[in-house]
Design a protein around this motif. Structure first.
Motif, PDB file in Angstrom:
ATOM      1  N   GLN A 244      26.668  51.250 -12.328  1.00  0.00           N
ATOM      2  CA  GLN A 244      27.941  51.771 -11.818  1.00  0.00           C
ATOM      3  C   GLN A 244      28.722  50.679 -11.087  1.00  0.00           C
ATOM      4  N   GLU A 245      28.019  49.889 -10.267  1.00  0.00           N
ATOM      5  CA  GLU A 245      28.678  48.797  -9.545  1.00  0.00           C
ATOM      6  C   GLU A 245      29.258  47.768 -10.498  1.00  0.00           C
TER       7      GLU A 245
ATOM      8  N   ARG B  40      35.582  44.809  -9.502  1.00  0.00           N
ATOM      9  CA  ARG B  40      36.780  44.070  -9.904  1.00  0.00           C
ATOM     10  C   ARG B  40      36.918  42.849  -9.012  1.00  0.00           C
ATOM     11  N   GLN B  41      37.586  41.833  -9.543  1.00  0.00           N
ATOM     12  CA  GLN B  41      37.739  40.604  -8.759  1.00  0.00           C
ATOM     13  C   GLN B  41      38.602  40.854  -7.531  1.00  0.00           C
ATOM     14  N   GLY B  42      39.703  41.576  -7.701  1.00  0.00           N
ATOM     15  CA  GLY B  42      40.564  41.912  -6.575  1.00  0.00           C
ATOM     16  C   GLY B  42      40.897  40.703  -5.716  1.00  0.00           C
TER      17      GLY B  42
ATOM     18  N   TYR C 195      32.027  35.981  -9.127  1.00  0.00           N
ATOM     19  CA  TYR C 195      30.969  35.589 -10.056  1.00  0.00           C
ATOM     20  C   TYR C 195      29.596  35.752  -9.412  1.00  0.00           C
ATOM     21  N   THR C 196      29.457  35.323  -8.157  1.00  0.00           N
ATOM     22  CA  THR C 196      28.179  35.413  -7.447  1.00  0.00           C
ATOM     23  C   THR C 196      27.735  36.861  -7.322  1.00  0.00           C
ATOM     24  N   LYS C 197      28.676  37.753  -6.975  1.00  0.00           N
ATOM     25  CA  LYS C 197      28.337  39.180  -6.846  1.00  0.00           C
ATOM     26  C   LYS C 197      27.918  39.758  -8.193  1.00  0.00           C
TER      27      LYS C 197
END
Length: 192
Positions: free
Chosen positions: A134-135, A140-142, A150-152
């Motif tokens: 779901q995450e 979104r980059q926002g 990218y890290t997330k």
């Protein structure tokens, strides 16, 4: 020249000693902490990944995957195996919350302890897998800079991948593969 030959042989002897899973290093002791966060019942996936890494670094991973079988009491390796089994069991007992430790401390083999914890707590992995998916979909980059985004995303994908242990080509491994496939199909049908 004879000195050089002895020096060349010595490292090989040391590496042989540390390649034996029964060998306990002088820094190995019952209170050794291999993971910084204890297993509390809700973090099994992350805890088991870090614990497997720690046991691999200590050359004790074979105790939890069941590839080390107990030698007979008459075997010369029996006492060494018992010491190592007990040490790894203590490392695991010391890395779980006290309410969990009480339920595993009387188990004879570390492989049985490991399997018990996996059977009890990996079930909650299904809900965590669903949360991660779901995450990933909603993320979104926002306002994040590209590297933070990218890290997330990489952390989410890596954690998701960690829930799929490598499977052995055995009857048990094939059963686990079928179960993973069934769970994935169930999860995918809930996304529709």
């Amino acid at each position: 020249m004879a000195e050089l030959t002895q020096l060349e042989i010595k490292p090989d002897e040391n590496s042989m000693e540390f390649s034996d899973s029964y060998t306990l290093h002088h820094s190995d002791h019952p209170g050794l902490i291999l993971v910084s966060k204890t297993l509390d019942g809700n973090n099994y996936g992350q805890w088991s990944r870090v614990m497997r890494m720690g046991l691999s670094a200590k050359n004790k991973i074979r105790f939890i995957d069941g590839t080390i079988k107990a030698p007979t009491p008459l075997n010369t390796k029996h006492a060494a195996r018992k010491r190592s089994n007990d040490m790894v069991t203590l490392w695991i007992v010391n890395s779980v919350h006290s309410h969990i430790a009480g339920s595993i401390m009387y188990t004879e083999t570390v492989a049985a302890v490991w399997n018990d914890l996996r059977d009890r707590f990996s079930q909650s992995s299904d809900s965590r897998i669903y949360q991660i998916r779901q995450e990933i979909v909603k993320n979104r980059q926002g306002q994040f800079i590209v590297s933070a985004y990218y890290t997330k995303m990489k952390a989410l994908w890596d954690e998701l991948a960690s829930y799929h242990d490598p499977l052995a080509f055995t009857c048990e491994g094939l059963k686990r593969l079928a179960e993973q496939k069934r769970r994935k199909e169930l999860c995918n049908s809930s996304w529709d």
